[in-house]
Design a protein around this motif. Structure first.
Motif, mmCIF file in Angstrom:
data_model
loop_
_atom_site.group_PDB
_atom_site.id
_atom_site.type_symbol
_atom_site.label_atom_id
_atom_site.label_comp_id
_atom_site.label_asym_id
_atom_site.label_seq_id
_atom_site.Cartn_x
_atom_site.Cartn_y
_atom_site.Cartn_z
ATOM 1 N N SER A 1 38.093 4.361 52.075
ATOM 2 C CA SER A 1 37.107 4.467 50.994
ATOM 3 C C SER A 1 35.692 4.443 51.562
ATOM 4 O O SER A 1 34.808 5.177 51.098
ATOM 5 N N ARG B 1 32.885 6.831 47.617
ATOM 6 C CA ARG B 1 33.402 6.376 46.332
ATOM 7 C C ARG B 1 34.061 7.476 45.500
ATOM 8 O O ARG B 1 35.114 7.233 44.889
ATOM 9 N N SER C 1 39.284 -0.742 47.469
ATOM 10 C CA SER C 1 37.824 -0.795 47.361
ATOM 11 C C SER C 1 37.376 -0.696 45.909
ATOM 12 O O SER C 1 36.417 -1.368 45.498
ATOM 13 N N ALA C 2 38.048 0.132 45.127
ATOM 14 C CA ALA C 2 37.733 0.228 43.705
ATOM 15 C C ALA C 2 38.039 -1.083 42.990
ATOM 16 O O ALA C 2 37.329 -1.485 42.053
ATOM 17 N N THR D 1 26.182 2.700 46.405
ATOM 18 C CA THR D 1 26.364 3.796 45.446
ATOM 19 C C THR D 1 27.018 3.323 44.156
ATOM 20 O O THR D 1 26.935 4.004 43.134
ATOM 21 N N CYS D 2 27.655 2.149 44.217
ATOM 22 C CA CYS D 2 28.255 1.562 43.015
ATOM 23 C C CYS D 2 27.256 0.685 42.264
ATOM 24 O O CYS D 2 27.611 0.064 41.251
ATOM 25 N N GLY D 3 26.029 0.609 42.761
ATOM 26 C CA GLY D 3 24.976 -0.114 42.052
ATOM 27 C C GLY D 3 24.712 -1.524 42.536
ATOM 28 O O GLY D 3 23.937 -2.263 41.912
ATOM 29 N N ASP E 1 37.795 7.913 45.872
ATOM 30 C CA ASP E 1 38.731 6.913 45.351
ATOM 31 C C ASP E 1 39.400 7.409 44.075
ATOM 32 O O ASP E 1 40.615 7.261 43.901
ATOM 33 N N VAL F 1 35.122 -3.350 43.497
ATOM 34 C CA VAL F 1 34.034 -3.006 42.580
ATOM 35 C C VAL F 1 34.307 -3.594 41.195
ATOM 36 O O VAL F 1 33.422 -4.194 40.567
ATOM 37 N N TYR G 1 28.818 2.441 50.443
ATOM 38 C CA TYR G 1 29.821 2.542 49.380
ATOM 39 C C TYR G 1 29.434 1.629 48.219
ATOM 40 O O TYR G 1 29.406 2.060 47.055
ATOM 41 N N PHE G 2 29.133 0.379 48.516
ATOM 42 C CA PHE G 2 28.796 -0.557 47.443
ATOM 43 C C PHE G 2 27.413 -0.285 46.856
ATOM 44 O O PHE G 2 27.200 -0.508 45.657
ATOM 45 N N GLU H 1 31.997 -6.387 39.283
ATOM 46 C CA GLU H 1 31.447 -6.106 37.953
ATOM 47 C C GLU H 1 31.866 -7.176 36.957
ATOM 48 O O GLU H 1 31.067 -7.616 36.121
#
Length: 258
Positions: free
Chosen positions: A94, A99, A122-123, A159-161, A102, A126, A156-157, A130
């Motif tokens: 991942s 991302r 990895s998802a 890009t997930c905010g 995934d 996330v 990666y993280f 959250e």
């Protein structure tokens, strides 16, 4: 009259690199009675005979691990068993693939599992972050991740905010079998940024769940690991109401399966 025979009402599958014993070991450590773990092994080109891994794993074999047909065929074969969820236990692909891959990987594997949900590690991390309402994250990578692979993990993280306030490979022996809980505890305790709201210890082959409780007590923040969040998400997807204690604050949060 009868002795326990290990038969379970909730069965979780694991797709793991062919010479990696850590995901199964950690899942079995966390599982309560009534849950069983069933693994399928997928070739990964970073191992020598006897389970000896390259001291620094390269991007190419990591990227290839997530490509068809081997992992797809393994998922289909594993799904022949009466399972309730399957975990793709390999964080690093991942990081390397990004991302968006995934979601594509999950969709592709679930096309072969005949309705059994697939958890991407990895998802799952996330989702856990959250649900914990974390925005500032400390990322710890295995010592066999290169500095670049660790940076890919940070991206990666990001890009997930999430704001990755610290990251880096752990300064421990680059050998899966040499990782000791006490040494990992001290490394994470002394290298976690004070501004972090949570720690994520990446790498499904990184022996880490045994230090989660002690680290949460020492740091005062949630501590997540690749196998821990994968198991958490797999329990949700399986519909299990099992109670897990001593392996992290995350097991107190049970959002609906999706």
């Amino acid at each position: 009259m009868w002795q326990a025979d290990g038969f379970s009402t909730t069965r979780i599958g694991v797709l793991t690199p062919h010479a990696d014993v850590v995901p199964e070991s950690e899942f079995n450590a966390m599982r309560p009675e009534g849950i069983s773990i069933h693994a399928a092994r997928v070739p990964l080109g970073v191992y020598k005979p006897g389970g000896v891994m390259d001291t620094e794993i390269a991007d190419d074999p990591v990227r290839a691990f997530a490509e068809p047909p081997l992992v797809d065929d393994a998922a289909e074969m594993l799904a022949s068993a009466p399972l309730h969820a399957i975990v793709y236990a390999f964080t690093s692909s991942s990081y390397v693939r990004g991302r968006p891959d995934d979601a594509r990987l999950k969709q592709r594997l679930e096309a072969r599992t005949r309705g059994i949900p697939v958890v991407i590690s990895s998802a799952a991390a996330v989702a856990a972050l959250e649900n914990l309402n974390v925005t500032r994250l400390a990322l710890i990578s295995p010592p066999w991740f290169s500095a670049e692979m660790d940076r890919q993990g940070a991206r990666y993280f990001q890009t997930c905010g999430f704001d990755v306030v610290s990251n880096g490979p752990a300064g421990l022996p680059s050998d899966q079998h040499a990782i000791q809980p006490g040494e990992l505890f001290e490394w994470v305790r002394t290298h976690t940024a004070k501004s972090a709201q949570a720690v994520f210890i990446g790498g499904n082959g990184f022996r880490a769940v045994g230090v989660v409780k002690a680290l949460e007590e020492a740091l005062g923040i949630p501590v997540l690991t690749a196998n821990q969040v994968s198991f958490w998400q797999a329990l949700i997807q399986s519909g299990s109401q099992a109670s897990i204690t001593n392996y992290g604050h995350i097991f107190g949060l049970r959002p609906p399966a999706h």
